[in-house]
Write an enzyme that holds these catalytic residues in place. Sequence first.
Site, PDB file in Angstrom:
ATOM      1  CG  HIS A 183      10.253   6.037  17.035  1.00  0.00           C
ATOM      2  ND1 HIS A 183       9.018   6.570  17.235  1.00  0.00           N
ATOM      3  CD2 HIS A 183       9.437   4.355  17.500  1.00  0.00           C
ATOM      4  CE1 HIS A 183       8.589   6.225  18.320  1.00  0.00           C
ATOM      5  NE2 HIS A 183       8.699   4.628  17.825  1.00  0.00           N
ATOM      6  CB  CYS A 492       4.725  18.049  21.361  1.00  0.00           C
ATOM      7  SG  CYS A 492       4.236  17.801  19.310  1.00  0.00           S
TER       8      CYS A 492
HETATM    9  C1  PEP Z   1       7.233  15.908  15.659  1.00  0.00           C
HETATM   10  O1  PEP Z   1       7.157  14.930  14.121  1.00  0.00           O
HETATM   11  O2  PEP Z   1       7.944  16.504  15.250  1.00  0.00           O
HETATM   12  C2  PEP Z   1       6.636  14.919  16.808  1.00  0.00           C
HETATM   13  C3  PEP Z   1       6.368  15.449  17.835  1.00  0.00           C
HETATM   14  O3  PEP Z   1       5.719  13.534  16.285  1.00  0.00           O
HETATM   15  P1  PEP Z   1       6.567  12.070  16.245  1.00  0.00           P
HETATM   16  O4  PEP Z   1       8.604  12.306  16.510  1.00  0.00           O
HETATM   17  O5  PEP Z   1       6.131  11.311  16.650  1.00  0.00           O
HETATM   18  O6  PEP Z   1       6.406  11.597  14.702  1.00  0.00           O
END
Ligand code: PEP
Length: 536
Positions: A183, A492
């Site tokens: 994160h 994304c």
């Molecule tokens: C993903 O899992 O690719 C995503 C875009 O969400 P996060 O990175 O916030 O889990």
Amino acid sequence: MPATVELRGRAAAPGLARGPVHRIVDIADLQRQSGTPGDERIALESAIETATADLATLIADASSDGADILEFQVAMLEDEALREPALVSIDSGADAASAWSATVAEQIAIYRAGDDSYFSARASDLEDLRDRVLSHLLGAGAQQDIQPGAILIGRDLTPSRFLAIDWSKGGAIALSDGSPSSHVAMLARSRGVPMTVGLGRIPAATFAEAIVDGERGRLLLDPAADDVASYTAALGEAATRVAQEAVVLKQAAMTRDRQPVAVLINVAEPEELNTIDPAICDGIGLVRTEFLFDRPGGLPDEETQYRAYAHIMQWAAGRPVTIRTIDAGGDKPVPGLTQDGETNPFLGMRGIRLSLAKPDIFGVQLRALARAAVHGDLRIMLPMITVPEEITAAAALLDAAVAQLQAENVSAKRPKLGIMVEVPAVAIVPELFKEAAFFSIGSNDLTQYVTASARDNAAVADLNDAGHPAVRAMIAHVAKTGRALNIDVSLCGDMGGDPRHLPVLIAAGLRSVSVAPPLVGRVKLALRDIDGGPSA
Ligand code: PEP
Ligand code: MG
């Protein structure tokens, strides 16, 4: 002059930086010599007093929202109920640091055990206070002051600590542990802070200066003159690339054979938008709303959320904005919301599972989103969908929230409801999820679940590879199914911002990616060298 110490790890956020070294001190690693109970009392009282003075200074600089939170923390610090048990325990022989930690831990447990999620969420304020007082007690108070442009070096960095740092004057991060998919690495990419992780043991010696190469995953400690010269040359090359990117930044993205590709941005905090020109992108493909939930001050109420979402809609000025409902859990714990002590949080109560288990809290977010939807093209996205019934349940809650707002004469609109495709159960049979208005592939989680390698574990970071043929095959299958069912598919996850992966995504037929804002130019430039071919 001693030789440069060079460490190699993994690239986590692109960019180069040189600056003074700031060691991140882990409070858990610090110790101090304890004295008599009288000395310990004085030490604790004085650490509390200094912490209160820190907060007063912060209050003077804070916005009204931030000041409320800090004033609440001051009130907690001044509360006898917090310090008294610690003093009693000192009188019976405990040292000040252990007495303070144990007392605050008891209070945190009481807050967490409460039935009211909004009350439980204030446990994060207590955690902040515990660490602030401990850092003074253990002599690391100065650690709070990070010189602008410093290179932060340490074992790991929490997202909340990252967010508390002013990165506007530069700086970089180099960690002995950590992972590019964590994160905090994602936050670093979205803020343009160069970051290198998995460097292994960093020598304990004192270093004055460092260079972080976030492109190649390198850290140079006390760089020699020729290292500084190569850094300066690399900066020159980077400046040339930035100039090339600047040319295409506001142009519509397209492949070499002129097939249009939508390039949107991922937003982790609305403040990021203040320095971004909306003309560089086709909209916002992902707003991670966790930013609202893991701040000190507890869970955000409807008004706070509405203001944040409306601000984002105003920035987008009619461009599409996809806001994801809270994706707490996994590597993003939120006091008052997520469950403590899960044996495997990534496979537990996270994302939509948690939201559906807490309809009161989820309902507040849906109301705020439906209200903000009147300001433009807002779409709601559900994270961690695993079975179609989760979409049905969320849609029913959204319909109820909209109906309630209408009954109250509050202006609102029912946004489209789409899903993240990040759990293999969806990527394998996307045709079962036709109720979704759109699919957005979350390659970060999809990769960790397909390769069974945690996104935050440096030891398995090589296996956590979005380029694995199984991940690629799933992405191609989702894109093809979306085309067949006439459901828009975008991506994304961080894979979309990595030029190495773009040819595969384009070949899979994807024509929409959402990436960290500093990567938009790089993506647009890279797309110009890729042929779209006949597949899309
Ligand atoms: C993903 O899992 O690719 C995503 C875009 O969400 P996060 O990175 O916030 O889990
Ligand atoms: Mg995800």
